[in-house]
Design an enzyme around this catalytic site. Structure first.
Site, mmCIF file in Angstrom:
data_model
loop_
_atom_site.group_PDB
_atom_site.id
_atom_site.type_symbol
_atom_site.label_atom_id
_atom_site.label_comp_id
_atom_site.label_asym_id
_atom_site.label_seq_id
_atom_site.Cartn_x
_atom_site.Cartn_y
_atom_site.Cartn_z
ATOM 1 N N HIS A 250 0.571 -1.593 -0.165
ATOM 2 C CA HIS A 250 0.282 -0.751 0.304
ATOM 3 C C HIS A 250 0.813 1.198 0.255
ATOM 4 O O HIS A 250 2.075 1.007 0.652
ATOM 5 C CB HIS A 250 -1.164 -0.006 1.296
ATOM 6 C CG HIS A 250 -1.919 0.609 1.560
ATOM 7 N ND1 HIS A 250 -1.714 2.383 2.086
ATOM 8 C CD2 HIS A 250 -3.296 1.008 0.965
ATOM 9 C CE1 HIS A 250 -3.172 3.158 1.409
ATOM 10 N NE2 HIS A 250 -4.101 2.375 0.997
ATOM 11 N N ASP B 9 3.172 -4.181 7.837
ATOM 12 C CA ASP B 9 2.061 -3.878 8.154
ATOM 13 C C ASP B 9 0.625 -4.944 8.277
ATOM 14 O O ASP B 9 0.586 -5.437 7.319
ATOM 15 C CB ASP B 9 1.458 -2.999 6.469
ATOM 16 C CG ASP B 9 -0.114 -2.163 5.305
ATOM 17 O OD1 ASP B 9 -0.681 -2.236 6.952
ATOM 18 O OD2 ASP B 9 0.281 -1.750 5.169
ATOM 19 N N GLN C 98 -4.346 -4.759 6.901
ATOM 20 C CA GLN C 98 -5.707 -6.070 6.375
ATOM 21 C C GLN C 98 -5.439 -7.074 7.089
ATOM 22 O O GLN C 98 -6.442 -8.389 7.121
ATOM 23 C CB GLN C 98 -5.292 -6.213 4.668
ATOM 24 C CG GLN C 98 -6.164 -4.795 4.405
ATOM 25 C CD GLN C 98 -6.897 -4.384 4.126
ATOM 26 O OE1 GLN C 98 -8.142 -5.829 4.378
ATOM 27 N NE2 GLN C 98 -7.531 -3.487 3.292
ATOM 28 N N LYS D 145 -11.053 -1.003 9.880
ATOM 29 C CA LYS D 145 -10.805 -1.118 8.983
ATOM 30 C C LYS D 145 -11.426 -2.875 9.837
ATOM 31 O O LYS D 145 -11.253 -3.751 9.602
ATOM 32 C CB LYS D 145 -9.584 -2.396 8.281
ATOM 33 C CG LYS D 145 -9.574 -1.293 7.403
ATOM 34 C CD LYS D 145 -8.489 -1.332 6.731
ATOM 35 C CE LYS D 145 -7.161 -0.518 5.754
ATOM 36 N NZ LYS D 145 -8.575 0.530 5.303
ATOM 37 N N CYS E 5 -4.915 2.150 -3.678
ATOM 38 C CA CYS E 5 -3.491 3.056 -3.585
ATOM 39 C C CYS E 5 -2.311 1.815 -3.430
ATOM 40 O O CYS E 5 -1.528 1.810 -2.780
ATOM 41 C CB CYS E 5 -3.616 3.197 -1.839
ATOM 42 S SG CYS E 5 -4.558 4.945 -1.487
#
Length: 409
Positions: free
Chosen positions: A121, A198, A201, A224, A364
């Protein structure tokens, strides 16, 4: 288990869009919020709203207990060793920028390497681009397999003794790829590099254990994972955080302020300058309670099931291309695709006319779009409130869209 009872907790889903019942398939961008989270936010603002840490009055003490109580919920949720390792920030982007600007500036020198992948991302690309430019470092990319996965051999080829930072998403927001973070972390540590994850997700969908992963930093966002917008978390190993300088200065994060010099509070508060995101933390705590009640393992299995069902049905549509791993067990609940020569924005617009919400664009992830040799894609992403009937509606909408554009052209 995942059923219509869970969907009933999400009031926003009980509506029509353009005359059709809403099918929300954009949870990778932001998830919807259950009544438990909405009510927690309402209760805080109605009964407990006050600033934290500074006051001695009842509301201030209650707000502080709720704020720090949410931090303890996060600690347990990711299995951090101590709440000192849990920093509340605005989101994943802010967390990754903090690592780059604080740890990176202090530890990356000219000629050092920063290693990422093509699937990242933008918020896990641009901070490292800027750091590499500033410090004269080398930004390297790990190659991808044709199905959008990485192999440990590719990681070993990219990571060297000059590597200071390896940063990688746990789950791709485009391909759904689930990366072998624990093994990549081991390779990074063998070369003396730190591992930055990261987890935007991953945290909503997988059981996270930062001690088992052994990663040095882990970032994720509340919005999220059924929580409010504007709240996120940076986990960092205590020894690393203790040696890092804050990048935002002002109230809350100080210990003593003199005329010409100041000292900082201990962890985690030295990184939380200004009035913190109190209501957001309270809402995130409520979201964690909600997800724990369902069970993260159950959520993961449900999403594998949704991905398999969607891919099987969508593969029956002639001219539709799905990107990412073909094995649903190797991907999260994300299916990204293109349909013939229909632009993804046109596709998403037509689907919206039938009440079906999907994402369209570069997500993104423009370096990944270049690797995929396309400018944009459409993306359907699933969560706890989705079931097979939502996918049936999507497939029906895709077939109708294909027929519509066939007639037009």
């Amino acid at each position: 288990m995942m059923n219509r009872e869970i969907k009933s907790y999400f009031p926003i889903l009980d509506q029509e869009v353009n005359g059709h019942p809403l099918v929300y398939l954009d949870s990778a961008a932001t998830s919807q919020k259950p009544v438990q989270v909405i009510e927690a936010l309402t209760r805080y603002y109605e009964f407990d709203n006050a600033n934290v840490h500074r006051g001695v009055h009842t509301l201030g003490n209650r707000a502080t207990d709720m704020y720090e109580g949410a931090r303890e919920k996060v600690r347990k949720f990711i299995n951090a060793d101590t709440t000192e390792e849990v920093i509340f920030l605005r989101g994943t982007t802010t967390a990754l920028n903090l690592v780059a600007q604080s740890y990176g500036r202090a530890n990356v020198e000219e000629g050092d390497e920063i290693v990422i992948t093509y699937m990242e991302h933008h918020s896990n690309v641009i901070p490292w681009q800027q750091l590499a430019k500033e410090r004269g470092a080398v930004l390297k990319y790990i190659d991808l397999n044709p199905d959008g996965t990485i192999s440990l051999e590719q990681v070993r080829a990219a990571v060297t003794d000059r590597t200071k930072i390896v940063s990688m998403m746990y789950v791709s927001n485009v391909l759904g790829t689930m990366n072998p973070i624990k093994e990549v972390t081991q390779i990074a540590h063998e070369h003396g590099a730190v591992m930055v994850v990261d987890g935007a997700q991953a945290a909503p969908h997988l059981k996270i254990d930062v001690q088992n992963l052994d990663c040095d930093f882990f970032a994720f966002s509340g919005h999220k994972m059924c929580g409010p917008t504007g709240i996120g978390v940076l986990y960092g190993k205590k020894d690393l955080l203790n040696n890092m300088e804050p990048i935002e200065f002002g109230g809350e994060m100080i210990d003593f302020v003199g005329l010409y010099d100041s000292t900082w509070k201990e962890l985690p508060w030295k990184f939380e300058g200004g009035t913190p995101i109190i209501a957001g933390a309270v809402g995130l705590g409520a979201a964690i309670d909600f997800l724990n009640e369902i069970g993260l393992h159950e959520i993961e299995q449900h999403e594998h099931k949704m991905a398999a069902y969607a891919m099987n049905a969508m593969n029956e549509i002639e001219g539709l291309q799905i990107y990412g791993p073909t094995d649903p067990q190797k991907r999260a609940g994300i299916v990204t695709f293109n349909l013939n020569d229909v632009h993804p924005h046109d596709l998403a617009t037509v689907l919206d006319m039938s009440g079906i919400a999907v994402r369209a664009g570069h997500h993104c992830a423009q370096p990944l779009m270049k690797w995929l040799q396309c400018t944009a894609t459409a993306r359907a992403s699933f969560y706890v409130y989705n079931d097979e009937s939502d996918i049936d509606r999507l497939v029906e909408g895709l077939r109708s869209t294909k027929e519509y554009f066939s007639d037009v052209f």
